[in-house]
Design an enzyme around this catalytic site. Structure first.
Site, mmCIF file in Angstrom:
data_model
loop_
_atom_site.group_PDB
_atom_site.id
_atom_site.type_symbol
_atom_site.label_atom_id
_atom_site.label_comp_id
_atom_site.label_asym_id
_atom_site.label_seq_id
_atom_site.Cartn_x
_atom_site.Cartn_y
_atom_site.Cartn_z
ATOM 1 N N THR A 204 0.529 -1.309 0.356
ATOM 2 C CA THR A 204 0.374 -0.070 -0.088
ATOM 3 C C THR A 204 1.088 1.136 0.117
ATOM 4 O O THR A 204 0.524 2.293 0.447
ATOM 5 C CB THR A 204 -0.821 -0.278 1.321
ATOM 6 O OG1 THR A 204 -2.097 -1.347 1.255
ATOM 7 C CG2 THR A 204 -2.120 0.866 0.721
ATOM 8 N N HIS A 205 1.942 1.306 -0.700
ATOM 9 C CA HIS A 205 2.923 2.601 -0.848
ATOM 10 C C HIS A 205 2.455 3.250 -1.996
ATOM 11 O O HIS A 205 3.622 2.712 -3.119
ATOM 12 C CB HIS A 205 4.039 1.908 -0.595
ATOM 13 C CG HIS A 205 4.453 1.101 0.630
ATOM 14 N ND1 HIS A 205 5.591 0.273 1.041
ATOM 15 C CD2 HIS A 205 3.902 1.260 1.859
ATOM 16 C CE1 HIS A 205 5.461 0.406 2.112
ATOM 17 N NE2 HIS A 205 4.883 -0.260 2.526
#
Lengths: 243, 587
Positions: free
Chosen positions: B513-514
């Site tokens: 989730t970057h």
């Protein structure tokens, strides 16, 4: 085989709104309806469980999970662990209804990288695929559905489904089988409060002790097998009500 | 018509890490602050209570703490020739919804970027020449340096109670830390976490391979700790439920554990949850934000006027809000002009699973319990012979041994049947994995804009993501996977299972989730949405926080830098903007 075309199937599914799919069963009290905003209460595992599947569908799922994780010389498998109950309950809840999924059209087939683009929620996919598979089998296997086949024939059929050697409404059979395998593993290894992993059958097989909270004393004991009793969110074996 | 509410000094859109820090810092100086959070309110007790949170199915598999695609999602395609289709369920990344944001469900892997990361363009051109940079790569400097951010990195680390070992104190290398890191002013607030067996074996093998392993900087407290704001945290118990879960033990840093106790009772602060901002409003000049419109849980719309509007939503949601509000020039990939949606980036990951003879007890873990090799990150090695720029770290993380999603299986294990069952039984306790975590540069063809067809629950166009991995990233990731395999081999395993990242980017399997970029920072308004103080070039009383400001995505987890940039911007707002509201930089 006489099979519905995919278009017909999808049309049929569209006539069946998600809510209507469970209208014949009592209100669901077991499955947690999680919202990001909901409080942290655990599912009420003492409430009676309600499912989605009818008798034939349940027999299908029970037979299939028994092949996906079979009972063998390593011990009991998914059927014995209650995985069919787990799946039945999951399908009756937010997951089965795709409650959090984006289910607005237009609907188009996409690339593999774009992911699931069927307009069927999981419960609808199970219902549609099982009906078609059993219809297909009854024509070719002397009026026997999947649950009535012997284990060897069941394995052969599942392999064919996996490789899309047998076509059930295009890719529907393959999509269904992939979902069934994922759901079986989920049920086998999820906390027993959800109905699968009964008596910690799954966790005992792999050696996961359950949600134990504090390992400060043990983490430095390198190579030593952890041998405290198995626990669930609901407590130890005796703390879980059978349903 | 939206009902107009009494004005506030500051409106914060979202209530995760960046908003909660800003709320604390700006209420400190007497401002009236309101935060509008799309999800519900959540606090350590009861929402993350240890008796209920350790539920892999509910949180990690069924996404209990994340945004729900039926309310908002994005459409996705690999390149502009394809038709973008909706991400119908969460997959590749999992943005949060609810108070605390992603700060609730992160692992706590807390990094500083390298000094050279902040001057990526200047540094790489200087060392390798312009011809080394691919023509379609929009590589650029950040407009802020590591040295400028250092005090703010320090602040975020002391807010979180990071457990770790410094590798570079004021320019002096320290035994046992990361020898490649930028100079830091002081040690981490807490010593490293206790080690688990797999990290000890990884550490030994990495040293034998001539590398420089060190304990990962962890936002999991190794000891009881009183933080920067005077909030007491407890000691991590290695329960193994960090990522996808909230911490019920006050030991994983989060807005709840680190900021809420000193913020929520303040008279000049108000949190409104289940209130989703749908538009930033401006006056007739278009150069001044007058507030925001939001919709509450009943569907009622409100106008919240404010003198200062700060976007603190998840990365791509900040970009979406700018686009639907018509603020800033949308990016045009054909001409490579315009800025909003430009330079979206991500992370490229791979792994090598390792199967050993020893019992490793993977379930005794913590989100940032791990041993790291940073020899191949950023420009820590000579890229000349390799033909790519950037890098990433190798890690043996032991975040937990949650059995549904965290079991490893040897190569060629059947997907079901007795063979599958046997492999599961034989390997769960005796396997671990070496992860690679690589940078993704920005390219002309990777961007965010508005979808022409699909709509969210409010009738607004969904964001459209056009993204694929490029050769530079594949080469770099393959290089990292090969290095990971060498360390894996040195662990003398029964077998190993390399999982390189091949082919097109897929929205389906979880990766990280970057998500970064789309509203990037810089010193040139032609290539950035916000200036070096995270202030909009077009609307000076609008600021944008979070990883949407990263010009490209370095090889580390983003939260440490997101936190540092928030303290950096907070200082600029307090010490410069409030004295003289207006642009903090001239274009």
């Amino acid at each position: 085989m006489t099979s519905m075309t995919r278009r017909e199937l999808l049309k049929g599914a569209a006539l069946l709104p998600a809510a209507a799919a469970v209208a014949t069963t009592a209100p669901i009290t077991f499955v947690p309806r999680t919202m990001p905003s909901s409080g942290g209460r655990p599912p009420d595992y003492t409430a009676p469980a309600q499912g989605f599947l009818n008798t034939d569908e349940k027999a299908f799922v029970e037979a299939a999970v028994a092949r996906i994780i079979p009972a063998d010389d390593l011990g009991p498998g998914a059927k014995e662990a209650g995985v069919a109950d787990f799946i039945d309950r999951q399908l009756a809840g937010p997951y089965g209804l795709a409650e959090t999924w984006y289910m607005q059209g237009p609907w188009q087939p996409g690339t593999e990288q774009q992911g699931y683009q069927l307009r069927l929620a999981p419960a609808q996919l199970y219902r549609a695929a099982i009906a078609q598979i059993d219809r297909h089998l009854k024509q070719s296997q002397g009026n026997r559905g999947f649950a009535q086949l012997d284990p060897k024939a069941q394995d052969d059929f599942l392999h064919a489904l996996e490789k899309a050697d047998v076509k059930i409404s295009g890719d529907l059979g393959k999509e269904f089988f992939e979902m069934l395998v994922v759901n079986t593993i989920e049920g086998f290894l999820a906390d027993p409060i959800y109905g699968g992993n009964k008596d910690f059958i799954g966790w005992k097989l792999v050696g996961f002790p359950g949600p134990r909270y504090n390992y400060v004393a043990q983490i430095g004991e390198f190579g030593k097998k952890f041998d405290m009793p198995f626990v669930s969110i609901a407590g130890r074996d005796a703390g879980i009500r059978e349903s | 018509m939206a009902k107009r509410l009494p004005p506030k000094d500051v409106v914060l859109v979202g209530f995760g890490w960046t908003a909660s820090i800003l709320a604390k810092e700006l209420t400190d100086v007497g401002l009236q602050v309101v935060a509008l959070e799309r999800g519900g309110f959540r606090d350590t007790i009861p929402d993350f209570s240890p008796t209920t949170i350790q539920d892999e199915l509910r949180y990690a598999v069924r996404n209990g703490l994340f945004e729900e695609p039926h309310r908002e999602t994005l459409t996705f395609r690999n390149d502009a020739s394809q038709l973008a289709l909706p991400m119908r369920q969460l997959g590749s990344f999992r943005p949060a919804a609810g108070a605390g944001g992603a700060g609730v469900h992160w692992n706590g892997q807390n990094w500083r970027f390298l000094p050279s990361d902040f001057v990526a363009y200047t540094h790489n051109v200087q060392r390798y020449g312009k011809g080394f940079i691919p023509a379609d790569m929009n590589l650029q400097d950040w407009g802020v340096t590591y040295e400028e951010l250092e005090p703010h990195y320090d602040a975020f680390e002391y807010l979180c109670g990071i457990s770790g070992k410094a590798g570079n104190l004021g320019g002096k290398l320290q035994e046992g830390g990361n020898p490649f890191e930028g100079a830091r002013r002081r040690e981490y607030p807490l010593p490293p976490l206790k080690r688990c067996y797999s990290t000890v074996l990884f550490d030994k093998a990495a040293k034998e391979a001539g590398l420089h392993p060190f304990p990962a900087p962890a936002a999991n407290t190794s000891e009881p700790y009183k933080n920067l704001y005077g909030v007491q945290m407890g000691q991590c118990t290695f329960c193994g439920y960090c990522e996808w879960f909230g911490c019920g033990n006050y030991s994983k840093a989060s807005p709840q554990a680190c900021v809420f106790p000193v913020l929520l009772g303040r008279d000049n602060f108000e949190l409104r949850s289940q209130c989703e901002v749908t538009k930033v409003l401006r006056d007739s000049s278009g150069k001044r934000a007058t507030g925001v419109v939001y919709v509450d849980v009943t569907g009622e719309a409100y106008e919240q006027p404010a003198d200062l509007v700060i976007l603190c939503a998840f990365a791509q949601h900040n970009v979406h809000l700018l686009l639907v509000s018509g603020i800033g020039k949308p990016y045009d990939p054909q001409q490579n002009v315009g800025v909003v949606g430009r330079n979206y980036a991500y992370q490229i990951t791979s792994s090598v699973d390792v199967f050993l003879d020893e019992v490793l007890n993977p379930f005794m873990g913590a989100g940032a319990l791990g041993q790291i090799v940073d020899d191949f990150n950023g420009d820590n090695f000579d890229h000349g012979p390799h033909g790519f720029i950037g890098g990433g770290y190798l890690a043996n993380w032991n975040t937990g041994g949650r059995p549904i999603l965290q079991h490893h299986l040897p190569d060629k294990t059947p997907k079901w049947g007795s063979g599958f069952k046997k492999a599961l039984a034989e390997n769960y306790l005796k396997s671990t994995s070496i992860a690679t975590h690589g940078c993704v540069m920005a390219y002309r063809g990777n961007y965010l804009d508005l979808d022409p067809t699909y709509r969210d629950v409010y009738g607004n166009p969904l964001l459209r993501l056009t993204f694929d991995f490029h050769d530079n990233e594949h080469k770099m990731s393959d290089f990292l996977t090969d290095r990971a395999a060498e360390v894996a081999k040195a662990m003398k395993p029964r077998s190993m299972h390399p999982k390189p990242r091949k082919g097109h980017y897929s929205i389906v399997p979880y990766q990280t989730t970057h998500n970064t970029g789309g509203a990037v920072m810089g010193t040139d308004p032609r290539t950035s949405v916000v200036n070096r103080y995270l202030q909009s070039w077009d609307v000076p009383n609008l600021f944008v926080m979070g990883s949407s400001v990263f010009p490209q995505n370095p090889g580390y987890n983003p939260t440490g830098t997101v936190g540092a940039l928030t303290f950096w911007a907070a200082r600029a707002i307090k010490e410069q903007y409030l004295r003289n509201p207006g642009p903090l930089m001239s274009a």
